[in-house]
Design an enzyme around this catalytic site. Sequence first.
Site, PDB file in Angstrom:
ATOM      1  N   SER A   3      -9.428   1.611   2.764  1.00 42.34           N
ATOM      2  CA  SER A   3      -8.536   2.447   1.992  1.00 42.34           C
ATOM      3  C   SER A   3      -7.461   1.653   1.230  1.00 42.34           C
ATOM      4  O   SER A   3      -6.734   2.215   0.420  1.00 42.34           O
ATOM      5  CB  SER A   3      -7.833   3.440   2.928  1.00 42.34           C
ATOM      6  N   SER A   4      -7.378   0.356   1.465  1.00 39.51           N
ATOM      7  CA  SER A   4      -6.403  -0.474   0.736  1.00 39.51           C
ATOM      8  C   SER A   4      -7.005  -0.937  -0.586  1.00 39.51           C
ATOM      9  O   SER A   4      -6.855  -2.098  -0.979  1.00 39.51           O
ATOM     10  CB  SER A   4      -5.978  -1.670   1.596  1.00 39.51           C
ATOM     11  N   ILE A   7      -7.787   0.365  10.133  1.00 42.14           N
ATOM     12  CA  ILE A   7      -8.275   0.906  11.395  1.00 42.14           C
ATOM     13  C   ILE A   7      -9.757   0.576  11.532  1.00 42.14           C
ATOM     14  O   ILE A   7     -10.184  -0.055  12.473  1.00 42.14           O
ATOM     15  CB  ILE A   7      -8.068   2.431  11.477  1.00 42.14           C
ATOM     16  N   GLY A   8     -10.533   1.011  10.520  1.00 41.09           N
ATOM     17  CA  GLY A   8     -11.979   0.799  10.576  1.00 41.09           C
ATOM     18  C   GLY A   8     -12.511  -0.043   9.436  1.00 41.09           C
ATOM     19  O   GLY A   8     -13.693   0.047   9.091  1.00 41.09           O
ATOM     20  N   GLY A   9     -11.635  -0.848   8.828  1.00 40.23           N
ATOM     21  CA  GLY A   9     -12.090  -1.718   7.749  1.00 40.23           C
ATOM     22  C   GLY A   9     -11.255  -1.627   6.486  1.00 40.23           C
ATOM     23  O   GLY A   9     -11.622  -2.178   5.447  1.00 40.23           O
ATOM     24  N   SER A  10     -10.100  -0.956   6.534  1.00 45.62           N
ATOM     25  CA  SER A  10      -9.334  -0.656   5.327  1.00 45.62           C
ATOM     26  C   SER A  10      -8.673  -1.855   4.658  1.00 45.62           C
ATOM     27  O   SER A  10      -8.255  -1.771   3.510  1.00 45.62           O
ATOM     28  CB  SER A  10      -8.270   0.406   5.631  1.00 45.62           C
ATOM     29  N   LYS A  58       0.820  -1.198   0.000  1.00 45.42           N
ATOM     30  CA  LYS A  58       0.000   0.000   0.000  1.00 45.42           C
ATOM     31  C   LYS A  58       0.868   1.268   0.000  1.00 45.42           C
ATOM     32  O   LYS A  58       1.940   1.291   0.615  1.00 45.42           O
ATOM     33  CB  LYS A  58      -0.902  -0.042   1.241  1.00 45.42           C
TER      34      LYS A  58
END
Length: 306
Positions: A208-209, A229-232, A133
Amino acid sequence: PTALALLGGSIAALAAWRWLGEQQIQRKMEEARRSRDRGVKKIEKAVQQFREQVSRVQSADILSLPLVELARRLREGSLSPETVLYTYIEKALEVTQQTNCLRHFIPECEEQLQEIRRRKEKGLLYGIPVSIKDHIGHKGHLSTCGLVQFLNAPVQEDSVLVQVLKRQGAIPFALTNVPQSLFSYDCSNVIFGQTLNPLNHKKSPGGSSGGEGALIAGGGSILGFGSDIGGSIRLPSSFCGLCGLKPTSERLRGKQWSPQYTQVPGALGPMARDVDSLALCMKALLCKEMFQLDPTVPPIPFNEEV
């Protein structure tokens, strides 16, 4: 009249200053895109030269191998790291042309290829091409987080994760696209644009990934690394039909990767086609080198029974 003149002059100066700032930002973004294009042309030339030297490569067979089987064949020598690397680079070129999933190729992958061939000991990921990433630091490359402010600061040292990957014989070959600031369930930024889902170009690969998800799902990488963090990691894995792992935040935490702007701890983790690939990856990374390079990582090795 004097006050009005001063006010008018101040407004004009402010407008000029703002215009110059916008022009500077635009130039930075254009140079970043040109740099990416130059990198693509350079890697295309390298692939072409390899194809001229080695004409008989069963690309489809190599791309279809699961990670565990590919790693086994590379370690035993029935497949060469060079053939596997250029096969995946060629496929990654095709996938990014369709989805815009890559932020930049890593030309130093050819140096890493020569480095692992000189070694006597072969790591668990010997010869495996890996993608990472955008914000996971690789020496000499930008870590942008999709933000203009980071376009002038190449990373001075490989992140701990990249160092351990290289020590295990892996070959980082590409940096993948992210949403601006990493805080989005989509994958788009003003510098490098929108990434599409390879399974359906009308849909998002998630974030975000998202660049990692798109590249792996499209077949251009067999093992990639994101952060969560929250689902990336979990969202792109779900959107793209992959397997992803968000470990406990300290499990693979490494230095020299851009900070997340939150008090919630993030985690680095692998993304791949199947669970066996994730297990092999974690087994390779949870080694003495990881614990020595970053003392904040608890020295708990991979548990084969678990």
